[in-house]
Every structure is written in C-alpha cells, then in structure tokens.
Design a protein around this motif. Structure first.
Motif, short mmCIF file in Angstrom:
data_model
loop_
_atom_site.label_atom_id
_atom_site.label_comp_id
_atom_site.label_asym_id
_atom_site.label_seq_id
_atom_site.Cartn_x
_atom_site.Cartn_y
_atom_site.Cartn_z
N GLY A 271 63.20 16.00 -45.62
CA GLY A 271 63.93 14.77 -45.36
C GLY A 271 63.25 13.51 -45.85
O GLY A 271 62.11 13.49 -46.31
N LEU A 272 64.01 12.41 -45.73
CA LEU A 272 63.61 11.13 -46.31
C LEU A 272 62.33 10.57 -45.68
O LEU A 272 61.46 10.06 -46.39
CB LEU A 272 64.76 10.13 -46.17
CG LEU A 272 64.58 8.77 -46.83
CD1 LEU A 272 64.33 8.91 -48.32
CD2 LEU A 272 65.81 7.90 -46.58
N PHE A 273 62.21 10.65 -44.36
CA PHE A 273 61.03 10.09 -43.71
C PHE A 273 59.76 10.80 -44.17
O PHE A 273 58.73 10.17 -44.39
CB PHE A 273 61.17 10.16 -42.18
CG PHE A 273 62.01 9.07 -41.60
CD1 PHE A 273 61.44 7.87 -41.20
CD2 PHE A 273 63.39 9.22 -41.48
CE1 PHE A 273 62.22 6.84 -40.67
CE2 PHE A 273 64.17 8.21 -40.96
CZ PHE A 273 63.59 7.01 -40.55
N ALA A 274 59.84 12.12 -44.34
CA ALA A 274 58.68 12.87 -44.81
C ALA A 274 58.31 12.46 -46.24
O ALA A 274 57.13 12.33 -46.58
CB ALA A 274 58.97 14.37 -44.76
N GLN A 275 59.34 12.24 -47.08
CA GLN A 275 59.07 11.80 -48.45
C GLN A 275 58.40 10.44 -48.47
O GLN A 275 57.46 10.20 -49.24
CB GLN A 275 60.37 11.75 -49.25
CG GLN A 275 60.95 13.12 -49.58
CD GLN A 275 62.32 13.00 -50.22
OE1 GLN A 275 63.33 12.95 -49.53
NE2 GLN A 275 62.35 12.95 -51.53
N MET A 276 58.87 9.54 -47.63
CA MET A 276 58.29 8.20 -47.60
C MET A 276 56.88 8.20 -47.01
O MET A 276 56.03 7.39 -47.38
CB MET A 276 59.20 7.25 -46.82
CG MET A 276 60.55 7.03 -47.49
SD MET A 276 60.40 6.62 -49.26
CE MET A 276 62.09 6.22 -49.65
N ARG A 277 56.63 9.12 -46.08
CA ARG A 277 55.29 9.24 -45.51
C ARG A 277 54.30 9.62 -46.60
O ARG A 277 53.14 9.20 -46.58
CB ARG A 277 55.31 10.29 -44.40
CG ARG A 277 54.24 10.11 -43.33
CD ARG A 277 54.47 11.04 -42.15
NE ARG A 277 55.66 10.63 -41.40
CZ ARG A 277 56.73 11.38 -41.23
NH1 ARG A 277 56.77 12.61 -41.74
NH2 ARG A 277 57.76 10.95 -40.54
N ASP A 278 54.75 10.41 -47.57
CA ASP A 278 53.89 10.79 -48.68
C ASP A 278 53.57 9.59 -49.57
O ASP A 278 52.50 9.52 -50.18
CB ASP A 278 54.54 11.89 -49.51
CG ASP A 278 54.57 13.23 -48.80
OD1 ASP A 278 53.79 13.41 -47.83
OD2 ASP A 278 55.38 14.09 -49.19
N LEU A 279 54.53 8.65 -49.67
CA LEU A 279 54.29 7.45 -50.49
C LEU A 279 53.32 6.50 -49.81
O LEU A 279 52.40 5.97 -50.43
CB LEU A 279 55.61 6.72 -50.76
CG LEU A 279 56.59 7.36 -51.74
CD1 LEU A 279 57.82 6.49 -51.91
CD2 LEU A 279 55.92 7.59 -53.10
N ASP A 280 53.53 6.24 -48.52
CA ASP A 280 52.64 5.36 -47.75
C ASP A 280 52.91 5.56 -46.26
O ASP A 280 53.94 5.10 -45.75
CB ASP A 280 52.85 3.89 -48.12
CG ASP A 280 51.78 2.98 -47.54
OD1 ASP A 280 51.32 3.25 -46.41
OD2 ASP A 280 51.39 2.01 -48.21
N PRO A 281 52.02 6.25 -45.55
CA PRO A 281 52.27 6.56 -44.14
C PRO A 281 52.36 5.33 -43.24
O PRO A 281 52.89 5.42 -42.13
CB PRO A 281 51.07 7.44 -43.75
CG PRO A 281 50.01 7.14 -44.77
CD PRO A 281 50.74 6.79 -46.03
#
Length: 210
Positions: free
Chosen positions: A49-59
């Motif tokens: 999901g999207l939140f997991a992808q964004m966490r990879d960009l910058d937690p």
C-alpha cells in the motif's frame, strides 16, 4: 474451471502504472525536493500500500507524501485506460463465474476507477480494498476475505495480478495464481520468480488457463 476469479486492479484491469509513477515522482519532488529512485518505486507497486511506499521514501514525512500523492493522482483517474482484459469479464460472467477485485487501494480510490469504467463495477461480485483487512498483500488476508464473502473455497478460485505481491498473496491463500505480463511495471522474470501457476500476455491466454 475456476468458478471464482479475483483480479488485482492496477496494472491488471486498468493501465494505471503511468499515473502511479507520475504521482510518486510529484510527491517526492514536492515534499522532499528530489526525484525518487524509479526502479525502487516500480518494485514496490502492487505491494502493501501507499503508506508503506511513502515510508520507504521518508519515514518522517509519510503523511505529507501521501497527501501530495493523492492530490496529484486522483484527478488523473479521469484519463485512465483499461486493458484488453476488460472485454473478457462479460464472457466470464456468461460462463457463470463470480468475479472480484482484490486491491491494496483504499475503496474511495477504487471508486474513481469504477466511475471511469462502470462496466467494471457491474461485473464484480465483491470488491476488497485497503480498509477490509489489517494485513495486505503479499499476505493472503485480502484474497481470503474475498473468498469468505463469496462463501467460496480456495480450490475453486483463481487470483490474477501483475505483481509478485499478487502472486505471493494468492499462493499463500491456496488459490490458482495467474501473472499477467501486460501491466508494464514488473518484468516477466520478476513475476516468474514469485512462482505463479501461469504467466499470460493476452486476454485469450488468460481465458485459456482459467
């Protein structure tokens, strides 16, 4: 014959890969001031999901990234195109099959795609989105939830998707798994490495294995 056929949405039924990549790039540039690594972004599409992808960009800036992504992405649904597989759906319905969508998208965003393709929503007997399970692909929970709602057994079902996450989820759920090569995000080698029961490149091939 599999009497229940479940589909992933992005890259399987609708050609949303380009708008996902564009919105990921926009969010990263707008919030972080840098372009994301496109290969890493591609590899994560279709996953938890999207939140997991964004966490990879910058937690530390997940909420900002998600908001920037959605503001950019949602209007682009009006430009979506469907894959050729959409014409197979009424054929499957005429054969007496029950169909479903199993996606990591939240239901509101799924609704944007169904608004764009009304025939898609009409064909589906069940739609599972991000809100419907605590765990997401590659865990089997979303696939199993769809089967629970349809009162169907894994042995009578197939899950069709364009990402390794789809194949892992389907395999873990015990259903017949079909990888499609037309999504444009994940190469065949990555799909085959996930261990699908079949890999297809056309709607006709998909119909044949189902």
């Amino acid at each position: 014959m599999r009497h229940v056929v479940l589909f992933d949405l992005d890259g399987t039924l609708i050609d949303s890969g380009p708008i996902i990549l564009a919105s990921m790039k926009h969010a990263s540039l707008a919030v972080l001031g840098r372009e994301p690594d496109e290969e890493l972004v591609r590899a994560a599409i279709g996953g938890p999901g999207l939140f997991a992808q964004m966490r990879d960009l910058d937690p530390d800036r997940v909420d900002e990234l998600v908001e920037a992504y959605r503001l950019h992405n949602e209007p682009l649904h009006a430009t979506l195109e469907g894959f050729d597989v959409l014409r197979l759906l009424p054929v499957l319905k005429d054969e007496g099959r029950r169909l479903g969508i199993v996606t990591a998208k939240r239901l509101r965003t799924v609704g944007l795609a169904l608004d764009r393709f009304p025939e898609l929503g009409e064909a589906m007997d069940v739609v599972i989105g991000a809100e419907d399970t605590e765990r997401h692909k590659p865990e089997p929970d979303p696939v199993l939830e769809a089967l629970r709602r349809l009162d169907a057994s894994p042995a009578d079902a197939a899950y069709v998707g364009d990402s390794p996450f789809d194949i892992h989820a389907g395999n873990a759920a015990g259903v017949f798994t079909v990888a499609v090569g037309w999504g444009g995000i994940h190469p065949d080698e990555r799909l085959l490495h996930a261990g699908p029961d079949a890999l297809v490149h056309t709607a006709e091939e998909l119909h044949g294995v189902l």
